[in-house]
Design a protein around this motif. Sequence first.
Motif, short mmCIF file in Angstrom:
data_model
loop_
_atom_site.label_atom_id
_atom_site.label_comp_id
_atom_site.label_asym_id
_atom_site.label_seq_id
_atom_site.Cartn_x
_atom_site.Cartn_y
_atom_site.Cartn_z
N UNK A 176 0.91 -1.29 0.10
CA UNK A 176 0.09 0.04 0.48
C UNK A 176 0.81 1.46 0.15
N UNK A 177 0.59 2.30 -0.48
CA UNK A 177 1.57 3.24 -0.62
C UNK A 177 2.02 4.05 0.50
N UNK A 178 0.89 3.74 1.90
CA UNK A 178 1.50 4.21 3.25
C UNK A 178 2.85 3.10 3.31
N UNK A 179 3.48 1.79 3.35
CA UNK A 179 3.82 1.46 3.86
C UNK A 179 5.14 0.83 2.90
N UNK A 180 4.90 1.16 1.02
CA UNK A 180 6.55 1.25 0.16
C UNK A 180 6.18 -0.34 -0.12
N UNK A 193 17.83 -3.77 -8.67
CA UNK A 193 16.40 -4.92 -9.42
C UNK A 193 14.80 -4.69 -9.27
N UNK A 194 13.88 -4.69 -8.33
CA UNK A 194 12.84 -4.77 -7.38
C UNK A 194 12.35 -2.69 -8.57
N UNK A 195 13.50 -1.55 -8.72
CA UNK A 195 12.73 -0.92 -8.81
C UNK A 195 12.77 -0.54 -10.04
N UNK A 196 13.35 -1.45 -11.45
CA UNK A 196 12.93 -1.93 -12.68
C UNK A 196 11.59 -2.17 -12.77
N UNK A 197 11.24 -3.72 -12.26
CA UNK A 197 10.59 -3.88 -12.24
C UNK A 197 9.33 -2.65 -12.21
N UNK A 198 9.81 -2.44 -10.42
CA UNK A 198 8.26 -1.38 -10.32
C UNK A 198 7.67 -0.69 -11.60
N UNK A 199 8.92 -0.19 -12.24
CA UNK A 199 9.07 1.10 -13.48
C UNK A 199 7.70 0.25 -14.58
N UNK A 200 7.86 -0.58 -14.30
CA UNK A 200 7.58 -1.80 -15.42
C UNK A 200 5.68 -1.72 -15.08
N UNK A 201 5.57 -1.66 -14.27
CA UNK A 201 4.52 -2.34 -13.52
C UNK A 201 3.97 -1.02 -13.67
N UNK A 202 4.84 0.57 -13.33
CA UNK A 202 3.72 1.63 -13.03
C UNK A 202 3.75 2.20 -14.23
N UNK A 203 3.56 1.23 -15.47
CA UNK A 203 4.01 1.88 -16.59
C UNK A 203 2.57 1.39 -17.30
N UNK A 230 -2.42 4.95 -10.08
CA UNK A 230 -2.07 6.77 -10.06
C UNK A 230 -1.91 6.66 -8.48
N UNK A 231 -2.60 5.60 -7.72
CA UNK A 231 -2.14 5.83 -6.43
C UNK A 231 -1.12 5.95 -5.83
N UNK A 232 -0.33 5.08 -6.49
CA UNK A 232 1.07 4.38 -6.60
C UNK A 232 2.05 5.36 -6.56
N UNK A 233 2.39 5.91 -8.07
CA UNK A 233 2.73 6.75 -8.63
C UNK A 233 2.33 8.59 -7.87
N UNK A 234 1.38 8.52 -7.51
CA UNK A 234 1.31 9.97 -6.15
C UNK A 234 2.04 9.93 -5.42
N UNK A 235 1.68 8.72 -4.35
CA UNK A 235 1.93 8.57 -3.42
C UNK A 235 2.26 7.34 -2.49
N UNK A 236 3.28 6.55 -3.09
CA UNK A 236 4.12 5.88 -2.58
C UNK A 236 4.79 6.41 -2.06
N UNK A 237 5.40 5.59 -0.50
CA UNK A 237 6.58 6.51 0.24
C UNK A 237 7.74 5.73 -0.18
#
Length: 296
Positions: A176-180, A193-203, A230-237
């Motif tokens: 969740x955005x408040x957990x990260x 690797x996680x950062x790059x995977x998440x960028x693909x999810x957020x596309x 959209x919520x994650x791109x805006x507010x994920x900590x």
Amino acid sequence: MTFLASPRVEAFFDTDSSTFTYVLYSGDGSDCAIIDSVLNFEPKACRTHTTSADAIIAFVRSRELRVQWLLETHAHADHLSAAPYLQQVLGGMIAVGSGILKVQNAFQKIFHLSPDVKLDGSQFGHLFEPDEQFNVGPLTLRAMHVPGHTPADVAYVVDGAADEPALAFVGDTLFMPDVGSARCDFPGGSAYTLYRSVQRLLQLPPQTLLLLCHDYPPDGRLPSFETTVAQQRLANIHLRDSVTEDEFVEMRQRRDATLGMPALILPAIQVNIQAGELPPPEANGVRYLKIPLNVL
Ligand SMILES: [Fe+2]
């Protein structure tokens, strides 16, 4: 004219491991997939039970669903999979990402498993290659490889019907955005690797529903299993749009260094890398798990 079926999702929460199990289906009497099931495990007595899985069975039977797939998003370190138990009762094919071979090899060294234990993923009914498509009844899914938490993480992306958002069962990537985000310090894990995977999810389209594997709500918030791109791109900590790769990796590595190992990592991983099969009984009829000393 062709109408796409609407995906329907029922979520179940295992409070001991804070895990969400999902049943994905398209209507009463349809085919379904069960995602990330939990075999209950009482660590003090080393006893298993099936309370959480039995709730899934009751739901599947109440909707007269046919189980086509028993999907794992990864080899979990915090709970044992109930997939073999569910398969015995309900049928279905147990599947995970093809990255499971790396996880099997890493943990074979830690557990020094018997040479009889195969390291080719053959304990699973199917291994998904990156972006492999498959069906749950009329629904089309894509197995998006999203390594980082482990080398074998998969997000299962479901196309939406017309005018409906897509869904993605994201496993241990984003919380969740408040957990990260998920930790990246298990063998074979990587914050880069996680950062790059998440960028693909957020596309994925902004309105895509992201269905989480866990929630660890901060004080006062009830557990929640869904959020959107959209919520994650805006507010994920940890991973909102403004966070750079270097910032994320520095934060994730610093935070992971403070985390203790999950209570069930040793029982869970040695079972889950074998598709949830418990070790065979020894001559006295008792099954034994291995507990390596001073390796984690
Ligand atoms: Fe995990």
